[in-house]
Motif scaffolding. Structure first.
Motif, PDB file in Angstrom:
ATOM      1  N   CYS A  58       0.845  -1.201   0.000  1.00  0.00           N
ATOM      2  CA  CYS A  58       0.000   0.000   0.000  1.00  0.00           C
ATOM      3  C   CYS A  58       0.878   1.248   0.000  1.00  0.00           C
ATOM      4  CB  CYS A  58      -0.911   0.005   1.223  1.00  0.00           C
ATOM      5  SG  CYS A  58      -1.892   1.515   1.315  1.00  0.00           S
ATOM      6  N   CYS A  86       0.014   3.901   3.068  1.00  0.00           N
ATOM      7  CA  CYS A  86       0.476   3.745   4.460  1.00  0.00           C
ATOM      8  C   CYS A  86       1.725   2.889   4.594  1.00  0.00           C
ATOM      9  CB  CYS A  86      -0.643   3.159   5.311  1.00  0.00           C
ATOM     10  SG  CYS A  86      -0.971   1.411   4.961  1.00  0.00           S
ATOM     11  N   CYS A 109      -4.809   1.039   6.424  1.00  0.00           N
ATOM     12  CA  CYS A 109      -5.287   2.433   6.323  1.00  0.00           C
ATOM     13  C   CYS A 109      -6.657   2.516   5.660  1.00  0.00           C
ATOM     14  CB  CYS A 109      -4.291   3.276   5.544  1.00  0.00           C
ATOM     15  SG  CYS A 109      -4.228   2.909   3.783  1.00  0.00           S
TER      16      CYS A 109
HETATM   17 ZN   LIG Z   1      -2.716   1.214   3.441  1.00  0.00          ZN
END
Ligand SMILES: [Zn+2]
Length: 255
Positions: free
Chosen positions: A43, A46, A72
Motif C-alpha cells: 500500500c 500507508c 489504512c
Molecule cells: Zn494502506
C-alpha cells in the motif's frame, strides 16, 4: 425411443438445468475463499505489505478481491493517487482542499507537508468546512490543489466543475477521480432512471449515484476551462499495489 432412452434424456436435461446453479455456487465459494486476500500487495498510502481485503467493485455489482488495505482502509483509487503523487509531486508545499476526506488519505496528505490542508464535506460530519460543491461559498483563486475522489457522480457536475475551476488558483490542479466507462463515448444520465434506490443501483451501481461517466468526462472538464492530463494504473503497479487496471487520475490544470 425406448423407455431407457427417455429416462437417460430426462436425466441429461435435469443436469443441464442444474449446471448454472452449480457454476454459480462454485464461483461464489471461490470468492469467499479470497475475501481476506489472494496475493501479497503493497500500500503506497500507508506502507503496509501483506494481504488486502475484498471490497465493492465501483463499476458493477459484486466485489473486487485484494481491494481494501486492512491498515489504512485505502481502496484502489487512493493507492493510485499516492503513486501519482510519488511521480508528479502534487501536494508538498501546496494549499489543498480535500472533498469528503478519507481517513487514510488524509493522514497521507498531512504527512506530505502541504502549506495548508483543509477538508470539507456536504453537511459537515467532522470536516473543517461544510461545502455544497454545486455552490461553493469560497472566494475565487483560493487553492493550489483540490482533491475530488468519487464525488462528481453524486452531484450535478455541470454546476460543480465550474465552481471547482473558480476556486482554484491559476497554475492549480483539480485532482478528480470518478467511476468511468471508457467504452461509452457519452455519459449516461437520465432523471427518469434515478427516482428509486433500485433504479439508481440498477443503472448507476450505487444507491446515491446519478450518472455513469463516459469518455466525454474529459470534455466536461475542458468546457469549464481545464487542461486535462491523466495518470493511468498500469503494470507493474497494478499487481504490486492491487489497482484497477486502466483506472485514471484526472489532473485538471487551470492555466
Ligand atoms: Zn494502506
Amino acid at each position: 425411443m425406448s423407455n431407457f432412452d427417455v429416462a437417460t434424456s430426462s436425466i441429461g436435461s435435469f443436469r443441464g438445468r442444474l449446471r448454472p446453479y452449480v457454476w454459480s455456487i462454485r464461483s461464489g465459494l471461490r470468492t469467499i475463499r479470497f475475501l481476506f486476500g489472494r496475493f501479497e500487495r503493497m500500500c503506497p498510502v500507508c506502507g503496509y505489505r501483506g494481504r488486502f481485503f475484498a471490497y465493492a467493485n465501483p463499476l458493477g455489482l459484486g466485489i473486487n478481491i485484494d481491494s481494501l488495505c486492512p491498515s489504512c482502509l485505502s481502496h484502489e483509487r487512493h493507492r493510485l493517487l499516492a503513486l501519482c503523487d510519488a511521480e508528479r509531486d502534487l501536494f508538498a508545499g501546496k494549499d489543498i482542499l480535500h472533498f469528503a476526506p478519507e481517513a487514510g488519505l488524509k493522514k497521507y496528505l498531512q504527512a506530505r507537508k502541504p502549506r495548508s490542508y483543509v477538508t470539507c464535506e456536504f453537511g459537515g460530519r467532522g470536516a473543517d468546512l461544510d461545502i455544497n460543491i454545486e455552490n461553493i461559498g469560497i472566494e475565487n483563486d483560493k487553492f493550489d490543489v483540490i482533491i475530488c475522489c468519487h464525488i462528481l457522480e453524486h452531484v450535478d457536475d455541470r454546476l460543480a466543475i465550474p465552481e471547482l475551476f473558480r476556486i482554484l488558483r491559476k497554475g492549480g490542479t483539480l485532482v478528480a477521480m470518478i467511476p468511468i466507462i471508457e467504452g461509452w463515448q457519452k455519459t449516461f444520465e437520465d432523471q427518469a432512471r434515478q427516482k428509486s434506490v433500485d433504479d439508481r443501483i440498477l443503472y448507476f451501481n450505487q444507491h446515491d449515484h446519478v450518472r455513469f461517466f463516459g469518455s466525454d468526462f474529459r470534455e466536461r472538464l475542458e468546457q469549464a476551462g481545464f487542461i486535462v492530463d491523466e495518470f493511468t494504473a498500469v503494470e507493474p503497479a497494478v499487481s504490486q499495489c492491487g489497482l484497477i487496471r486502466g483506472e485514471k487520475v484526472f489532473l485538471c490544470r487551470k492555466v
